[in-house]
Write a protein that holds these residues in place. Structure first.
Motif, short mmCIF file in Angstrom:
data_model
loop_
_atom_site.label_atom_id
_atom_site.label_comp_id
_atom_site.label_asym_id
_atom_site.label_seq_id
_atom_site.Cartn_x
_atom_site.Cartn_y
_atom_site.Cartn_z
N TYR A 89 39.26 39.33 41.61
CA TYR A 89 38.04 39.29 42.11
C TYR A 89 37.76 38.35 43.24
CZ TYR A 89 35.81 42.60 39.10
OH TYR A 89 35.57 43.89 38.14
N GLU A 90 38.33 37.31 43.46
CA GLU A 90 38.28 36.23 44.50
C GLU A 90 38.41 36.88 45.90
OE1 GLU A 90 40.04 35.83 41.67
OE2 GLU A 90 40.13 33.92 41.25
N HIS A 142 51.75 45.87 30.69
CA HIS A 142 50.58 45.03 31.27
C HIS A 142 49.37 45.80 31.24
CE1 HIS A 142 48.74 42.42 34.25
NE2 HIS A 142 48.93 43.26 35.10
N ARG A 233 51.51 32.39 38.57
CA ARG A 233 50.33 32.94 37.38
C ARG A 233 51.03 32.95 36.05
NH1 ARG A 233 49.88 39.47 37.91
NH2 ARG A 233 48.29 38.82 36.24
N LYS A 246 45.86 34.21 37.66
CA LYS A 246 46.51 34.21 38.79
C LYS A 246 46.32 32.87 39.47
CE LYS A 246 46.33 39.34 39.73
NZ LYS A 246 45.70 40.34 40.51
N1 MTE Z 1 43.27 36.05 37.70
C1 MTE Z 1 42.22 35.51 38.99
N2 MTE Z 1 42.39 34.17 39.31
N3 MTE Z 1 41.25 36.36 39.23
C2 MTE Z 1 41.19 37.75 38.78
O1 MTE Z 1 40.10 38.34 39.09
N4 MTE Z 1 42.06 39.51 37.21
C3 MTE Z 1 42.59 39.46 35.92
C4 MTE Z 1 43.87 38.90 35.87
N5 MTE Z 1 43.91 37.60 36.52
C5 MTE Z 1 42.17 38.07 37.66
C6 MTE Z 1 43.24 37.17 37.37
C7 MTE Z 1 42.76 40.82 35.42
S1 MTE Z 1 41.15 41.65 34.79
C8 MTE Z 1 43.81 41.53 35.36
S2 MTE Z 1 44.11 43.05 34.62
C9 MTE Z 1 45.01 41.07 35.81
O2 MTE Z 1 44.92 39.61 36.60
C10 MTE Z 1 45.73 41.91 36.90
O3 MTE Z 1 46.83 41.58 37.54
P1 MTE Z 1 47.50 42.42 38.47
O4 MTE Z 1 46.77 42.88 39.82
O5 MTE Z 1 48.77 41.58 39.09
O6 MTE Z 1 48.09 43.65 37.81
#
Ligand code: MTE
Length: 316
Positions: A89-90, A142, A233, A246
């Protein structure tokens, strides 16, 4: 859900020797540093450099852990799916546009802070981890809370080893993790200002040292692409994907249970534990099945995402 499959990313370069891997990585880091430097002088150059270098990620020497060799009955997702459809979402809420909007994000150099209940707080550069911890590859399920799923070969090392390195004190009961806050580079942070950026998540310490919890620096045999959370992550595969934060910048050991991003935003929909559970529906949809993106069909969701044997004891 309509899934557009973008062009395949880079092919895994598994045939290289460790020495070549080392040199490839050094070259990649130097090129990345040069591209960033050039970008400050002339944004057009950075754009071009990013476009040219985006498909190339430094290969990593990471033998596959035989305990996580494959997932029975499910194919590893093509990299074009894992890297082409992301939640981050960032950058944006549009999953298929994350890779494009994250392409110019500077994920190196990257400083990380360790603080809270540790013997001595410290900072390190993410590449120190690549030198310190032997990397391994694990093929994991996942599963996103939105009921889509893929199987991904992640590259990283057990979070447990990292926790030991941090030397938490007896007061540490939880591990809190925080992502970056760089609205200039992350359009989602500029445009969706109602979210409490930066993204933050947490695990109980006994969850963090469970063998499944992985700190991830790569996927598909090379460094992580930005859209999948470069340069560092979490992957906690028995939990819904939103727990797997992440682009981590802070690890904080706490005594009290930390707040978490989605639980703060919509508490009635996202709890702290967030363990995958087909019997507990999300308030707006069922969690009994999931859309397997590679197979492109619905499959049953498994308790703890198929990792019940390894983690159920944590919740009795
Ligand atoms: N981490 C951050 N910083 N921002 C995010 O929006 N989304 C999460 C997670 N980690 C997110 C995050 C969600 S909802 C999911 S399903 C996974 O990251 C997706 O990881 P991918 O895009 O590598 O499949």
């Amino acid at each position: 859900m309509l899934i557009r499959i973008p062009k395949p990313w880079t092919l895994p370069e598994r045939s290289v020797t460790p020495e070549q891997v080392y040199h490839a990585r050094r070259r990649f880091l130097q090129q990345a540093a040069l591209a960033v430097g050039a970008g400050w002088a002339a944004p057009g150059l950075l754009l071009r450099a990013a476009r040219q270098s985006a498909p190339t990620y430094a290969p990593l020497n990471a033998p596959r852990n035989p305990r996580f060799e494959k997932v029975e009955g499910r194919p590893i997702a093509p990299e074009s799916i894992a890297a082409g459809i992301s939640n981050f979402y960032e950058f944006t809420m549009e999953k298929e546009r994350v890779h494009e909007l994250a392409a110019r994000f500077r994920s190196r150099p990257w400083q990380v802070e360790v603080k809270g209940h540790v013997e001595k707080p410290f900072r390190f550069d993410v590449d120190d981890l690549l030198r310190r911890f032997p990397l391994e590859e694990r093929v994991y399920r996942h599963r996103c809370v939105e009921a889509w799923s893929i199987v991904v070969p992640w590259v990283g090392f057990p979070l447990r080893q990292f926790v030991e390195w941090c030397r938490p004190t007896a007061r540490a009961k939880y591990l809190r993790m925080v992502s970056f806050y760089r609205p200039q580079e992350a359009p989602g942070q500029r445009e969706m200002r109602w979210y409490p950026w930066p993204y933050y998540e947490a695990l109980r310490l006994d969850e963090a040292v469970n063998e499944l919890a992985l700190l991830v620096v790569g996927s598909y045999g090379h460094l992580l692409p930005n859209q999948n959370g470069a340069p560092l992550r979490l992957i906690a595969p028995w939990k819904y994907g939103f727990k797997s934060i992440k682009s981590i910048t802070v690890f904080e050991f706490t005594e009290k249970r930390p707040r978490t991003f989605w639980n703060d935003v919509v508490p009635q929909e996202y709890d702290f534990a967030a363990n995958v559970n087909p019997r507990v529906p999300h308030p707006r949809w069922s969690q009994a099945t999931e859309h397997e993106l590679t197979l492109d069909r619905r499959i049953p969701t498994l308790p703890y995402n198929g990792y019940e044997e390894m983690v159920a004891h944590l919740y009795r």
